[in-house]
Design an enzyme around this catalytic site. Structure first.
Site, PDB file in Angstrom:
ATOM      1  N   TYR A  13       0.823  -1.217   0.000  1.00  0.00           N
ATOM      2  CA  TYR A  13       0.000   0.000   0.000  1.00  0.00           C
ATOM      3  C   TYR A  13       0.861   1.272   0.000  1.00  0.00           C
ATOM      4  CZ  TYR A  13      -3.218   3.487   2.053  1.00  0.00           C
ATOM      5  OH  TYR A  13      -3.944   4.608   2.333  1.00  0.00           O
ATOM      6  N   ILE A  14       1.651   1.469   1.038  1.00  0.00           N
ATOM      7  CA  ILE A  14       2.434   2.713   1.121  1.00  0.00           C
ATOM      8  C   ILE A  14       3.597   2.665   0.128  1.00  0.00           C
ATOM      9  CG2 ILE A  14       3.669   4.280   2.670  1.00  0.00           C
ATOM     10  CD1 ILE A  14       2.148   2.852   5.007  1.00  0.00           C
ATOM     11  N   ASP A  60      11.766 -13.123  -0.999  1.00  0.00           N
ATOM     12  CA  ASP A  60      11.523 -12.940   0.431  1.00  0.00           C
ATOM     13  C   ASP A  60      12.807 -12.420   1.090  1.00  0.00           C
ATOM     14  OD1 ASP A  60      11.099 -13.390   3.186  1.00  0.00           O
ATOM     15  OD2 ASP A  60       9.621 -14.939   2.690  1.00  0.00           O
ATOM     16  N   SER A 126       6.416   3.356  13.163  1.00  0.00           N
ATOM     17  CA  SER A 126       4.983   3.568  13.378  1.00  0.00           C
ATOM     18  C   SER A 126       4.747   4.350  14.660  1.00  0.00           C
ATOM     19  CB  SER A 126       4.322   2.187  13.506  1.00  0.00           C
ATOM     20  OG  SER A 126       2.996   2.310  13.951  1.00  0.00           O
ATOM     21  N   TYR A 150       3.558  -6.513  17.332  1.00  0.00           N
ATOM     22  CA  TYR A 150       3.840  -5.777  16.091  1.00  0.00           C
ATOM     23  C   TYR A 150       4.583  -4.477  16.417  1.00  0.00           C
ATOM     24  CZ  TYR A 150       3.179  -2.323  12.459  1.00  0.00           C
ATOM     25  OH  TYR A 150       3.402  -1.298  11.561  1.00  0.00           O
ATOM     26  N   LYS A 154       8.693  -2.921  15.715  1.00  0.00           N
ATOM     27  CA  LYS A 154       9.107  -1.607  15.197  1.00  0.00           C
ATOM     28  C   LYS A 154      10.091  -0.944  16.156  1.00  0.00           C
ATOM     29  CE  LYS A 154       6.751  -1.600  11.407  1.00  0.00           C
ATOM     30  NZ  LYS A 154       7.460  -1.712  10.134  1.00  0.00           N
ATOM     31  N   ASN A 180      -1.820   7.464  10.907  1.00  0.00           N
ATOM     32  CA  ASN A 180      -2.798   6.572  10.256  1.00  0.00           C
ATOM     33  C   ASN A 180      -2.924   6.879   8.764  1.00  0.00           C
ATOM     34  OD1 ASN A 180      -3.404   6.454  13.190  1.00  0.00           O
ATOM     35  ND2 ASN A 180      -5.043   5.089  12.528  1.00  0.00           N
ATOM     36  N   GLY A 294      -7.207  -2.841  23.556  1.00  0.00           N
ATOM     37  CA  GLY A 294      -5.898  -2.356  23.100  1.00  0.00           C
ATOM     38  C   GLY A 294      -5.934  -0.975  22.470  1.00  0.00           C
TER      39      GLY A 294
END
Ligand code: NAD
Ligand code: WQD
Length: 337
Positions: A13-14, A60, A126, A150, A154, A180, A294
């Site tokens: 996506y990004i 990969d 993030s 996750y 980071k 976001n 969360g």
């Protein structure tokens, strides 16, 4: 000769939006992606937008020998590292998978960057690395305490990269902490194409708008916010992509630098729904349910440092984010599938 940039996860996506902006800025692009969360069709779409076709290696990052072949075939001027897994819920179920995928792949990449003397890296971090205890808006000095595996991948990668720079002051490293990211390229040709039911708010809304999903669940109505729903700093993915180009352009001196990538504005879930309805003339049916475990009440950036040092500022507003998210989804109701 144009600067040649390796973009890991460049089909995502990004990454795909950043590849477009790299071409717009005159760079040459090579993509490495194993397509676990993307589709080869994105390359045709990038070509349609830019009239350029990146070389793509479908490999990969965990398979270092394969990655080394790429380094031995090209002399890179820099690397933007997007590749990784990003589903928060899945990371709590399979933490080892996340530590292995995100951390080992970054170590493989940095090892080869060392070996081939390409010590110029922009890394996708993030806002999730920040502690929920920080006052908002949060700047880069905010306390760091991610609340899921996750987010910890980071933070650990950030720490590894800080150690790497301490050990070898030739490195030039930029850590970009995204808030976001939403929306899509204004052409509607590339966008976010989550597999299965979307976890994130905007793709859920666009799928309700197409009729793929029936009703949006709004998680929580009793937060201490304007209307009780959660507040986030949504940033148009094209602004974010341009932030990467700025980061590369400014990453000329050795060092490790961290920047928030956000607009500095917070919008509640109910405000996003209203903005979407206004931008698209569609009604979104929603119901209010319990808080999602969360989640924090409010998260938004202080983006001052990126403005001052990178001369970058997010320009697109929430209506443009909604309009472009919808343009993508309505032209591609099933994403790339
Ligand atoms: P994405 O899943 O669309 O893109 C990631 C790409 O990496 C995918 O194309 C995937 O196939 C590829 N990939 C994953 N593991 C790989 C591996 N081992 N080898 C080669 N390729 C691999 O995700 P995105 O939203 O574009 O996110 C890009 C980066 O930004 C990720 O590192 C993510 O953690 C980070 N990030 C994303 C957000 C967000 O909300 N989207 C927010 C903050 C940070
Ligand atoms: C936004 C708001 C939800 C879905 C996540 C990751 C974070 C980062 C970005 C990668 C919240 C509410 C959502 C829905 C809702 N990714 N919501 N109904 O949780 O801020 O951040 O993506 O680094 O690490 O955690 O984004 O889009 O899931 O949620 O009410 O169906 O929308 O409660 O307030 P989040 P989100």
């Amino acid at each position: 000769m144009a600067n040649k940039i390796l973009v890991t996860g460049g089909a995502g996506y990004i990454g795909s939006h950043t590849v477009v902006e790299l071409y717009n800025a005159g760079y040459e692009v090579i993509i490495v992606d194993n397509f676990v969360n993307s589709n080869l069709e994105v390359i045709n779409r990038i070509n349609e937008i830019t009239h350029q076709k990146p070389i793509v290696y479908p490999i990969d990052l965990l398979i270092k020998d394969d990655l080394e072949k790429v380094f031995s075939q090209h002399k890179f001027d820099g690397v933007i590292h997007f590749a990784g897994l990003k589903a928060v819920g899945e990371s709590t179920q399979y933490p080892l998978k996340y530590y292995k995928e995100n951390i080992l792949s970054t170590i493989n990449l940095c090892d080869l960057m060392n070996k081939y003397d390409v010590k110029n890296l922009v890394f996708s971090s993030s806002a999730t690395v920040y502690s929920p205890e920080n006052e908002m808006p949060v700047n880069e000095e905010g306390k760091l305490r991610p609340s899921n595996p996750y987010g910890r991948t980071k933070l650990f990668i950030e720490e590894i990269l800080r150690d790497l720079y301490q050990a070898d002051n030739d490195w030039r490293i930029v850590l970009l902490r995204y808030f976001n990211p939403v929306g899509a390229h204004e052409s509607g040709l590339i966008g976010e194409s989550p597999k299965g039911i979307p976890n994130n708010l905007m793709p859920f809304i666009t799928n309700v708008a197409t009729g793929n999903l029936k009703v949006l669940k709004v998680f929580g109505s009793d937060y201490d916010t304007v209307d009780g729903s959660g507040v986030r700093d949504y940033i148009h993915v094209t602004d974010l992509a341009k932030g990467h180009v700025k980061a590369l352009q400014k990453n000329v001196n050795p060092g490790i630098r961290t920047y928030n990538m956000g607009t500095g504005n917070g919008y509640s879930v109910l405000e996003v729904i209203k903005a979407f309805e206004k931008a698209t003339n569609r009604k979104i049916s929603y119901e209010i349910v319990d808080r999602r475990p969360g989640d924090v009440a409010v998260s938004f950036a202080d983006p001052t440092k990126a403005m001052e040092e990178l001369h970058w500022k997010a320009e697109k507003n929430i209506l443009e984010m909604c309009r472009d998210a919808w343009k993508w989804q309505s032209k591609n109701p099933n994403g790339y599938n």
